[in-house]
Design an enzyme around this catalytic site. Structure first.
Site, PDB file in Angstrom:
ATOM      1  CB  CYS A  51      -4.032   9.122   0.818  1.00 59.42           C
ATOM      2  SG  CYS A  51      -2.803   8.699   1.897  1.00 59.42           S
ATOM      3  CB  CYS A  54      -1.265  12.370   0.690  1.00 56.53           C
ATOM      4  SG  CYS A  54      -0.499  10.778  -0.289  1.00 56.53           S
ATOM      5  CG  HIS A 113      -0.288   7.373  -1.266  1.00 58.54           C
ATOM      6  ND1 HIS A 113      -0.892   7.367  -0.314  1.00 58.54           N
ATOM      7  CD2 HIS A 113      -0.638   6.234  -2.143  1.00 58.54           C
ATOM      8  CE1 HIS A 113      -1.764   6.441  -0.410  1.00 58.54           C
ATOM      9  NE2 HIS A 113      -1.930   5.872  -1.573  1.00 58.54           N
ATOM     10  CG  ASN A 153      -1.429  -3.490  11.593  1.00 56.87           C
ATOM     11  OD1 ASN A 153      -0.516  -4.523  12.073  1.00 56.87           O
ATOM     12  ND2 ASN A 153      -2.521  -3.282  12.375  1.00 56.87           N
ATOM     13  CB  SER A 161      -7.800   1.355   7.073  1.00 59.46           C
ATOM     14  OG  SER A 161      -6.856   2.252   7.788  1.00 59.46           O
ATOM     15  CG  HIS A 164       0.947   7.631   3.451  1.00 58.41           C
ATOM     16  ND1 HIS A 164       0.869   8.864   2.235  1.00 58.41           N
ATOM     17  CD2 HIS A 164       1.887   7.896   3.903  1.00 58.41           C
ATOM     18  CE1 HIS A 164       1.724   9.472   2.390  1.00 58.41           C
ATOM     19  NE2 HIS A 164       2.556   9.057   3.474  1.00 58.41           N
ATOM     20  CG  HIS A 166       0.397   4.714   8.427  1.00 55.88           C
ATOM     21  ND1 HIS A 166      -0.203   4.025   7.247  1.00 55.88           N
ATOM     22  CD2 HIS A 166      -0.320   4.515   9.387  1.00 55.88           C
ATOM     23  CE1 HIS A 166      -1.080   3.525   7.545  1.00 55.88           C
ATOM     24  NE2 HIS A 166      -1.407   3.566   8.754  1.00 55.88           N
ATOM     25  CD  GLN A 168      -2.332   2.435  14.291  1.00 56.78           C
ATOM     26  OE1 GLN A 168      -2.670   2.678  15.178  1.00 56.78           O
ATOM     27  NE2 GLN A 168      -2.545   1.451  13.603  1.00 56.78           N
TER      28      GLN A 168
HETATM   29 ZN   LIG Z   1      -0.851   8.873   0.934  1.00 56.87          ZN
END
Ligand SMILES: [Zn+2]
Length: 337
Positions: A51, A54, A113, A153, A161, A164, A166, A168
């Site tokens: 990833c 990570c 993760h 998203n 994509s 993990h 996250h 933006q």
């Molecule tokens: Zn990750």
């Protein structure tokens, strides 16, 4: 007649964008023979060596992530906008274009993760909100940055994509289309009524109590009257604030609580890690926008199970958005979870 909107085809007005949505409640009985997708999987591993988000892993750009322990922010290695883009304009007959400057950042919500916002502890969601506040304030002070879009998203179905946790942040010179629409409607209302549009809307929704999903001291989560996506939700602060930078500590923890409640309800709805696009709409930073009352819409694509998605196709591409299940039924189902 109030009961008609639960039975017959009608269109509803979105007070924030000035656009309409077609609602067809009678169609919820029609048989479904469309696409069946595999149930979405929850991601089990706390650390994935492959990833790029990570801690301690090397990203495609060759940069190494630090051994971060709560949140981690970096400039996107494959950014859609770049700060050093030249300020050019192209204007030839009917063809028009402009150079666009901006910065795209990635915000890792957690080093773990396997977690998503609904699985995170409240204090850790608060840390994510602290990052959003700080980034809004810092980016807004930069030259050539007039709007800051914070968003997430979630899920491969939304084109994300990487599993993990996250989000933006895209900060840019121009003010994007959706924000321009909402600025116009809110400004007109604020000038005419000396009050924010969403303050008045919340009053009406709280009185009716038909579309409220969850509520605490300082925030309301509801399915907007004009919702387009089947289980669309909007989190709105009760107090009129133009941007997230104005939140008090108390409001920050109440906001974290509403994010956790809404996303947990989503996961329970179809017993899956529920995909969505969510983002914060707030005041552009080109000048003071007292008319703005910030809010966080969630746009989830799932319709009736973990595998059946709503498509924006056909009539919706040519005409306007359309939905079958009414916002009142959707709110009732989410509230009951
Ligand atoms: Zn990750």
């Amino acid at each position: 007649m109030q009961e008609n909107i639960g039975k017959y085809p009608h269109r509803r007005y979105n007070i924030l964008t000035g656009e309409w949505v077609l609602v067809s409640p009678h169609r919820t009985q029609r048989p479904w023979q469309g696409k069946q997708e595999n149930a979405l999987q929850k991601h089990g591993v706390e650390y994935d060596p492959d990833c790029y988000l990570c801690p301690t892993n090397i990203r495609a750009s060759g940069e190494k992530n630090p051994k971060y322990e709560s949140t981690y922010v970096f400039v996107n290695d494959f950014a859609a906008l770049m700060p050093n883009t030249e300020a050019f304009s192209f204007d030839k007959g009917l063809l028009k274009a402009e150079g666009e400057q901006g910065i795209c950042k990635v915000v890792c919500f957690s080093p773990n993760h396997s977690l998503a916002l609904p699985d995170m502890e409240l204090k850790d969601i608060e840390k994510v909100i602290t990052v959003w506040k700080k980034e809004y304030e810092e980016l807004s002070s930069l030259k050539d940055i007039n709007h800051i879009q914070i968003f997430e998203n979630k899920g491969a179905i939304m084109g994300c994509s990487n599993p993990h946790p996250h989000g933006q942040i895209w900060a840019q010179r121009s003010i994007p289309t959706e924000v321009l629409k909402k600025t116009k409607t809110q400004k007109a209302y604020y000038v005419a009524n000396d009050r924010s549009l969403l303050s008045s809307y919340l009053d009406q929704e709280l009185e009716l109590n038909e579309r409220i999903v969850s509520i605490n001291e300082t925030f309301v989560s509801l399915v907007p009257f004009w919702a387009v996506w089947p289980f669309e939700v909007m989190i709105v602060p009760k107090r009129h604030m133009s941007h997230v930078g104005q939140m008090t500590d108390r409001e920050k923890s109440d906001f974290a609580e509403q994010i956790k409640i809404v996303t947990q309800k989503y996961d329970r709805l179809f017993d899956t890690s529920f995909p969505y696009s969510a983002g914060i709409h707030q005041s552009p930073t080109d000048s003071v926008h007292e008319e703005w009352h910030w809010h966080m819409p969630f746009y989830p694509p799932l319709l009736r199970s973990a595998t059946v998605k709503k498509f924006m196709v056909g009539y919706e591409m040519f005409g306007m958005p359309q939905r079958d299940i009414t916002p009142e039924i959707a709110a009732g189902r989410l509230k009951a979870l």
